[in-house]
Design a protein around this motif. Structure first.
Motif, short mmCIF file in Angstrom:
data_model
loop_
_atom_site.label_atom_id
_atom_site.label_comp_id
_atom_site.label_asym_id
_atom_site.label_seq_id
_atom_site.Cartn_x
_atom_site.Cartn_y
_atom_site.Cartn_z
N ASN A 1 54.21 52.79 31.26
CA ASN A 1 55.42 52.15 30.76
C ASN A 1 55.00 50.85 30.06
N SER A 2 54.99 50.88 28.74
CA SER A 2 54.46 49.76 27.96
C SER A 2 55.18 48.45 28.27
N LYS A 3 56.50 48.54 28.41
CA LYS A 3 57.27 47.32 28.67
C LYS A 3 56.88 46.69 30.00
N ASN A 4 56.79 47.51 31.05
CA ASN A 4 56.42 46.98 32.36
C ASN A 4 54.99 46.45 32.38
N LEU A 5 54.09 47.18 31.69
CA LEU A 5 52.70 46.74 31.68
C LEU A 5 52.55 45.42 30.93
N ARG A 6 53.25 45.27 29.78
CA ARG A 6 53.19 44.00 29.05
C ARG A 6 53.71 42.85 29.89
N SER A 7 54.81 43.11 30.58
CA SER A 7 55.41 42.06 31.42
C SER A 7 54.46 41.66 32.55
N ARG A 8 53.83 42.66 33.18
CA ARG A 8 52.91 42.37 34.28
C ARG A 8 51.67 41.64 33.78
N LEU A 9 51.14 42.04 32.61
CA LEU A 9 49.95 41.39 32.07
C LEU A 9 50.26 39.94 31.69
N ALA A 10 51.44 39.69 31.13
CA ALA A 10 51.82 38.31 30.79
C ALA A 10 51.86 37.44 32.04
N GLU A 11 52.38 38.01 33.12
CA GLU A 11 52.48 37.26 34.39
C GLU A 11 51.08 36.94 34.93
N ILE A 12 50.19 37.97 34.94
CA ILE A 12 48.83 37.77 35.44
C ILE A 12 48.08 36.76 34.57
N TYR A 13 48.23 36.89 33.26
CA TYR A 13 47.52 36.03 32.31
C TYR A 13 47.91 34.57 32.50
N SER A 14 49.19 34.32 32.70
CA SER A 14 49.67 32.95 32.90
C SER A 14 49.04 32.32 34.13
N ASN A 15 48.99 33.09 35.22
CA ASN A 15 48.38 32.58 36.46
C ASN A 15 46.86 32.47 36.32
N MET A 16 46.26 33.43 35.59
CA MET A 16 44.81 33.47 35.46
C MET A 16 44.28 32.24 34.73
N ILE A 17 45.02 31.74 33.76
CA ILE A 17 44.59 30.54 33.02
C ILE A 17 44.40 29.37 33.98
N ASP A 18 45.39 29.17 34.85
CA ASP A 18 45.31 28.05 35.80
C ASP A 18 44.17 28.26 36.80
N ARG A 19 44.04 29.48 37.29
CA ARG A 19 42.99 29.78 38.27
C ARG A 19 41.60 29.65 37.65
N LEU A 20 41.47 30.10 36.42
CA LEU A 20 40.18 30.02 35.73
C LEU A 20 39.79 28.56 35.47
N GLN A 21 40.76 27.76 35.12
CA GLN A 21 40.49 26.35 34.86
C GLN A 21 40.01 25.65 36.14
N ALA A 22 40.62 26.01 37.26
CA ALA A 22 40.26 25.36 38.53
C ALA A 22 38.88 25.79 39.02
N LYS A 23 38.48 27.02 38.75
CA LYS A 23 37.21 27.53 39.30
C LYS A 23 36.21 27.94 38.22
N ARG A 24 36.38 27.39 37.04
CA ARG A 24 35.54 27.76 35.91
C ARG A 24 34.05 27.49 36.19
N GLN A 25 33.73 26.30 36.67
CA GLN A 25 32.33 25.93 36.89
C GLN A 25 31.68 26.82 37.95
N LYS A 26 32.42 27.17 38.99
CA LYS A 26 31.88 28.03 40.03
C LYS A 26 31.59 29.42 39.48
N ILE A 27 32.50 29.95 38.65
CA ILE A 27 32.30 31.29 38.05
C ILE A 27 31.09 31.28 37.15
N LEU A 28 30.95 30.23 36.33
CA LEU A 28 29.81 30.14 35.42
C LEU A 28 28.50 30.03 36.20
#
Length: 575
Positions: free
Chosen positions: A419-446
């Motif tokens: 379901n393209s609509k549901n998948l787009r909506s879910r990906l937008a939600e994950i992406y928004s949270n992922m930006i904040d999480r990546l910023q907080a733990k970027r150095q550890k991941i690298l």
């Protein structure tokens, strides 16, 4: 009353002639402005070339009168009897003809601009080439009326009865015909641009070669109508009935066909590029060689439809069953330069029953994501990984990324129907949270990946916004205009390029769409591409640069063309 006595009294200043009997009187070329002829009997009178400006003719009887070239500007003919009258080339500007009887009247080339004909009876009248711009014809009786080549621009024909009327080549731009009856009417070549025909009855109407661009036919009934070769660009057919209609070779670019019923219709070679079809019924329709370029089909019923030779380039399907269609082959690409479909599928053989449905499910399922700014790719990759983890057996692959009209479009392939609509909506939600999480733990991941980030004076921005909806209609419009610009450059001589392209640029500017990419990239690339295909084109470009007016050469489009010419000179072996 004798005509001479009548004229003498009028010249002496008398104006009230209520109920006077002037039947068969000869009063040609007389100035009778401001006269009161309420209830007068003028049956069979000859009043040609006379002037009745601001005259009162309420309930007057002018049956069979000769009123050729007469002037009735601002006259009141409310409820007058004018059956069989001859009003050829008469001037009825702003006249009040409300509820008047004009059956069998002759009004050829008459001027009824802004006239009030509400509730008037005009059955079998002749209004060929008449001017009815902004006329009021609400609930008027116009059965079998002749309105060939008539001007009805912005006229109001709501709930008018135009059954079997002749409107061939008439101009009804921006007219309103809400709830009107046009059953079996002749509208060949009619112009209905921007007209409103909502809920109109157009049973068996003949409308070949008509222009209904931007018109509204919501809930209209066009069953068994013939619209072959008509222009239906951006026309709205929401909830319209087109059962067994003939729509061969129609242009329905970006038309709204939501909930429309085309069952049993003929849509051979119809161009539905960019059209929006939601809950549309296309069962048992003939769609042979139809174009579905960039079209959106959501819950469309295609059962037992004939789709052999269709071009399905970049169409978008959602909850559409292709298993019941009758189709030997399709085309998956389109050459805009030659305006012809390409890439026949399957090549060298015909499709097996149900094969297209199966192949489409396996190979052509994709999701489109729109960004207002370039995406944060690190966050996006992790978001896709998280999405695959959340959905069992889901595998996503990035297909393409492009910049269009100042926005950014990412296309992702899926290994199975989603379901393209549901998948787009879910990906937008994950992406928004992922930006904040990546910023907080970027150095550890690298650090875990053994990546040493170079020190920079300013921190890298990692706050790219999540996917936001960009107007899909604007994106499609931009692509359509770019394609037209490319065709212009590939086909027209240099001296016509600036003017032709400027019109399209102006259109985009009105719509508020960015044209920077066209100046910086599109024009130059198309010119270079044509120069490679046409060896004489560079010579024509050089002649244009020498002869074009300075204002044209130095314009933004002219500058883009000249930049391409400079590149051609650099690449030339003689430079």
């Amino acid at each position: 009353m004798e005509a001479q006595e009548f004229l003498t009294r009028y010249k002496q200043g008398e104006r009230d002639f209520t109920g006077v009997d002037l039947s068969k009187a000869i009063l040609t070329g007389i100035n009778l402005q401001d006269i009161n002829l309420t209830g007068a009997n003028l049956t069979g009178a000859n009043l040609s070339w006379s002037f009745f400006n601001r005259a009162q003719l309420v309930n007057a009887c002018l049956r069979q009168a000769d009123l050729r070239h007469a002037t009735f500007t601002n006259a009141n003919l409310c409820q007058a009897i004018l059956s069989g009258v001859n009003l050829t080339k008469a001037d009825l500007h702003f006249a009040n003809l409300q509820s008047s009887d004009l059956n069998w009247a002759v009004l050829e080339q008459a001027d009824l601009t802004s006239a009030n004909l509400q509730g008037a009876k005009l059955d079998q009248s002749n209004l060929e080439q008449a001017k009815l711009t902004q006329a009021q014809l609400i609930q008027a009786e116009l059965m079998e009326v002749n309105l060939r080549k008539a001007q009805l621009i912005n006229a109001n024909l709501n709930r008018a009865n135009l059954r079997e009327a002749n409107l061939e080549l008439a101009d009804l731009r921006d007219a309103t015909l809400i709830g009107s009856n046009l059953t079996e009417a002749n509208l060949n070549g009619v112009c209905l641009r921007g007209a409103d025909l909502s809920e109109a009855d157009l049973h068996r109407v003949i409308m070949t070669g008509a222009d209904l661009s931007d018109a509204c036919l919501n809930s209209a009934d066009l069953s068994r109508a013939n619209l072959a070769g008509s222009y239906l660009l951006k026309t709205s057919f929401r909830k319209a009935y087109l059962l067994r209609a003939t729509l061969e070779d129609v242009l329905m670019l970006r038309a709204d066909l939501s909930e429309a019923n085309f069952r049993g219709s003929n849509l051979k070679r119809a161009d539905l590029s960019g059209a929006y079809l939601r809950d549309t019924t296309l069962s048992e329709t003939d769609l042979t060689e139809a174009l579905f370029l960039e079209s959106s089909l959501i819950r469309v019923n295609l059962d037992r439809s004939q789709m052999t030779g269709c071009c399905i380039y970049n169409w978008q399907l959602e909850d559409v069953d292709l298993s019941q269609i009758d189709c030997d082959y399709v085309f998956t690409q389109f050459n805009y330069a030659t305006k012809s479909p390409t890439n026949r599928y399957p090549n060298g053989r015909n499709l097996k029953p149900g094969e297209l449905a199966q192949q489409y499910r396996e190979d052509s399922i994709h999701i489109k994501l729109n960004f207002k700014e370039p995406p944060n790719w690190e966050a996006l990759i992790f978001s896709i990984a998280k999405l695959e983890q959340d959905f069992h057996n889901l595998k996503l692959t990035i297909k393409s990324f492009e910049s269009v009209a100042g926005a950014y479009v990412l296309k992702i392939n899926s290994n199975r129907p989603v379901n393209s609509k549901n998948l787009r909506s879910r990906l937008a939600e994950i992406y928004s949270n992922m930006i904040d999480r990546l910023q907080a733990k970027r150095q550890k991941i690298l650090g875990l990946l053994n990546i040493i980030e170079a020190k920079v004076e300013h921190p890298i921005a990692t706050t790219s916004p999540p996917p936001e909806p960009v107007d899909e209609e604007d994106l499609n419009l931009y692509r359509e205009v770019v394609q037209q610009i490319e065709v212009i450059i590939m086909t027209q001589p240099p001296e016509k390029l600036v003017e032709s392209i400027q019109r399209l640029i102006n259109f985009l500017n009105v719509k508020g769409l960015s044209t920077e990419e066209i100046y910086n990239k599109i024009i130059g690339q198309a010119i270079l591409r044509r120069a490679k295909q046409d060896q004489s084109f560079p010579k024509h470009l050089n002649q244009w640069e020498k002869s074009a007016a300075p204002a044209i050469r130095l314009s933004p489009i002219g500058s883009a063309i000249r930049s391409a010419i400079a590149i051609l000179w650099q690449e030339s072996p003689y430079s």
